[in-house]
Design a protein around this motif. Structure first.
Motif, PDB file in Angstrom:
ATOM      1  N   ASN A   8      -7.946   6.194 -10.239  1.00 16.72           N
ATOM      2  CA  ASN A   8      -6.832   5.370  -9.732  1.00 16.72           C
ATOM      3  C   ASN A   8      -7.192   4.569  -8.423  1.00 16.72           C
ATOM      4  OD1 ASN A   8      -5.579   5.980 -11.939  1.00 16.72           O
ATOM      5  ND2 ASN A   8      -4.135   7.698 -10.883  1.00 16.72           N
ATOM      6  N   ARG A   9      -8.037   5.271  -7.523  1.00  7.87           N
ATOM      7  CA  ARG A   9      -8.553   4.488  -6.406  1.00  7.87           C
ATOM      8  C   ARG A   9      -8.980   3.348  -6.709  1.00  7.87           C
ATOM      9  NH1 ARG A   9      -8.996  10.027  -4.602  1.00  7.87           N
ATOM     10  NH2 ARG A   9     -11.128  10.101  -4.916  1.00  7.87           N
TER      11      ARG A   9
ATOM     12  N   ARG B 225      -6.565   1.030  -7.410  1.00  8.80           N
ATOM     13  CA  ARG B 225      -5.745   0.649  -6.191  1.00  8.80           C
ATOM     14  C   ARG B 225      -6.339  -0.437  -5.362  1.00  8.80           C
ATOM     15  NH1 ARG B 225      -6.113   1.889  -1.053  1.00  8.80           N
ATOM     16  NH2 ARG B 225      -3.857   2.571   0.266  1.00  8.80           N
ATOM     17  N   PHE B 226      -7.612  -0.206  -5.290  1.00  2.32           N
ATOM     18  CA  PHE B 226      -8.433  -1.449  -4.570  1.00  2.32           C
ATOM     19  C   PHE B 226      -8.399  -2.786  -5.318  1.00  2.32           C
ATOM     20  CE2 PHE B 226     -12.461  -3.776  -4.357  1.00  2.32           C
ATOM     21  CZ  PHE B 226     -12.755  -3.786  -2.853  1.00  2.32           C
TER      22      PHE B 226
ATOM     23  N   GLU C 273       0.713  -1.223   0.074  1.00  2.19           N
ATOM     24  CA  GLU C 273       0.087   0.050  -0.182  1.00  2.19           C
ATOM     25  C   GLU C 273       0.788   1.410  -0.126  1.00  2.19           C
ATOM     26  OE1 GLU C 273      -3.526   0.461   2.553  1.00  2.19           O
ATOM     27  OE2 GLU C 273      -3.403  -1.649   3.215  1.00  2.19           O
TER      28      GLU C 273
ATOM     29  N   SER D 242      -3.170   9.722  -6.751  1.00  4.98           N
ATOM     30  CA  SER D 242      -4.391   9.315  -6.414  1.00  4.98           C
ATOM     31  C   SER D 242      -5.567  10.264  -7.032  1.00  4.98           C
ATOM     32  CB  SER D 242      -4.748   9.384  -4.871  1.00  4.98           C
ATOM     33  OG  SER D 242      -5.840   9.343  -4.553  1.00  4.98           O
ATOM     34  N   THR D 243      -6.456   9.567  -7.942  1.00  5.87           N
ATOM     35  CA  THR D 243      -7.448  10.085  -8.264  1.00  5.87           C
ATOM     36  C   THR D 243      -8.591   9.130  -8.149  1.00  5.87           C
ATOM     37  OG1 THR D 243      -7.125   9.015 -10.552  1.00  5.87           O
ATOM     38  CG2 THR D 243      -6.063  11.113 -10.118  1.00  5.87           C
ATOM     39  N   ALA D 244     -10.041   9.497  -8.551  1.00  4.18           N
ATOM     40  CA  ALA D 244     -11.109   8.595  -8.257  1.00  4.18           C
ATOM     41  C   ALA D 244     -10.758   7.424  -9.136  1.00  4.18           C
ATOM     42  CB  ALA D 244     -12.248   9.624  -8.822  1.00  4.18           C
TER      43      ALA D 244
ATOM     44  N   ASP E 205       0.909   3.892  -3.158  1.00  2.05           N
ATOM     45  CA  ASP E 205       0.804   5.267  -2.989  1.00  2.05           C
ATOM     46  C   ASP E 205       1.886   6.281  -3.190  1.00  2.05           C
ATOM     47  OD1 ASP E 205      -1.716   4.396  -2.312  1.00  2.05           O
ATOM     48  OD2 ASP E 205      -1.693   4.544  -0.022  1.00  2.05           O
TER      49      ASP E 205
END
Length: 268
Positions: free
Chosen positions: A249-250, A253-254, A236, A245-247, A240
């Motif tokens: 990309n989140r 990421r998940f 993580e 971080s963008t909407a 990061d």
């Protein structure tokens, strides 16, 4: 020439392509043209160039021309190319599209990285580019764009057998969107000790961390739950640090973290 006109040049051999690249400004090199609006105002097609449609399996590598179609690679069989590459190609579009789409087009398509990026990144592939004056060999991990005045002429893919080879694709089936990405996890072990590992993730973002891979090397199998939790915390932080971080990309990421935990739990 009107604003909407298009010129498509035909090349019979590699020298034709290199000549056109040098003499025609703004030239767009195309293969199967399966990308929407892929033709520019001035284009040259590589589909009829024998040197770029060939492939050769060597003892330790597979050399593939950029005009080789994805269906041709699948026809080689899952035992003759890296399994994660085979599995990735199998998820690309439909059989009809794979008959036309080329490996070079998948690599060089503009915008988000396409399906074959993660496998080629994890496998430490190399790209050969040629101009009229030189030949460049570029590690896939450093590739961002085709060097000026050059054409992609070969993809060299190492042939290494991995004890664990996992490919997963996220996002809508058969189409590329900002939520699409490929995930690859490769691992080798000896006497229940991890000796080598590769982790790659590519789509709207590109992630491969040698630091994360090195933290896994030397770990004893099976991995205790506490060790997996610690590795996930490390992953993580590294993700990061390297990814903005963008909407969208989140969401990626998940998906990455879920796939990574799944892969770690499969190690035995």
């Amino acid at each position: 020439m009107s604003k909407n006109s298009q010129t498509v040049l035909l090349a019979k051999n590699l020298q034709d392509i290199l000549y056109h690249i040098k003499t025609v400004s703004g030239l767009h090199v195309v293969g199967g043209c399966t990308e929407h609006c892929s033709l520019g105002e001035k284009s040259v097609t590589i589909r009829s160039v024998p040197e770029l449609k060939s492939f050769e399996k060597r003892e330790r590598s597979l050399d593939v021309g950029p005009a080789v179609t994805l269906s041709t690679l699948l026809d080689m069989g899952r035992t003759n190319i890296p399994t994660v590459l085979y599995d990735a190609i199998s998820t690309v579009a439909t059989p009809a599209v794979r008959n036309i789409a080329t490996i070079g087009g998948n690599i060089c398509a503009p915008g988000n990285r396409h399906t074959l990026w993660a496998p080629l990144l994890a496998l430490d592939a190399r790209l050969e580019f040629r101009s009229q004056n030189e030949i460049k060999s570029v590690p896939f991990r450093t590739f961002t764009e085709i060097p000026a005045g050059c054409a992609l002429t070969r993809i060299r893919i190492p042939l290494i057998e991995w004890e664990m080879a996992l490919f997963r694709r996220v996002g809508p089936e058969h189409v590329m969107t900002p939520q699409s990405a490929g995930f690859v996890f490769l691992a080798d072990a000896e006497k229940n000790i991890i000796t080598n590992v590769r982790i790659a993730y590519a789509g709207a973002i590109v992630f491969r961390s040698r630091d994360l891979e090195n933290r896994l090397i030397g770990a004893r199998l099976p991995l205790p739950e506490k060790t997996i939790d610690t590795l996930m915390e490390d992953a993580e932080k590294l993700y990061d640090t390297g990814i903005v971080s963008t909407a969208e990309n989140r969401i990626l990421r998940f998906q990455f973290l879920n796939l990574l935990r799944y892969a770690l739990e499969q190690l035995s």
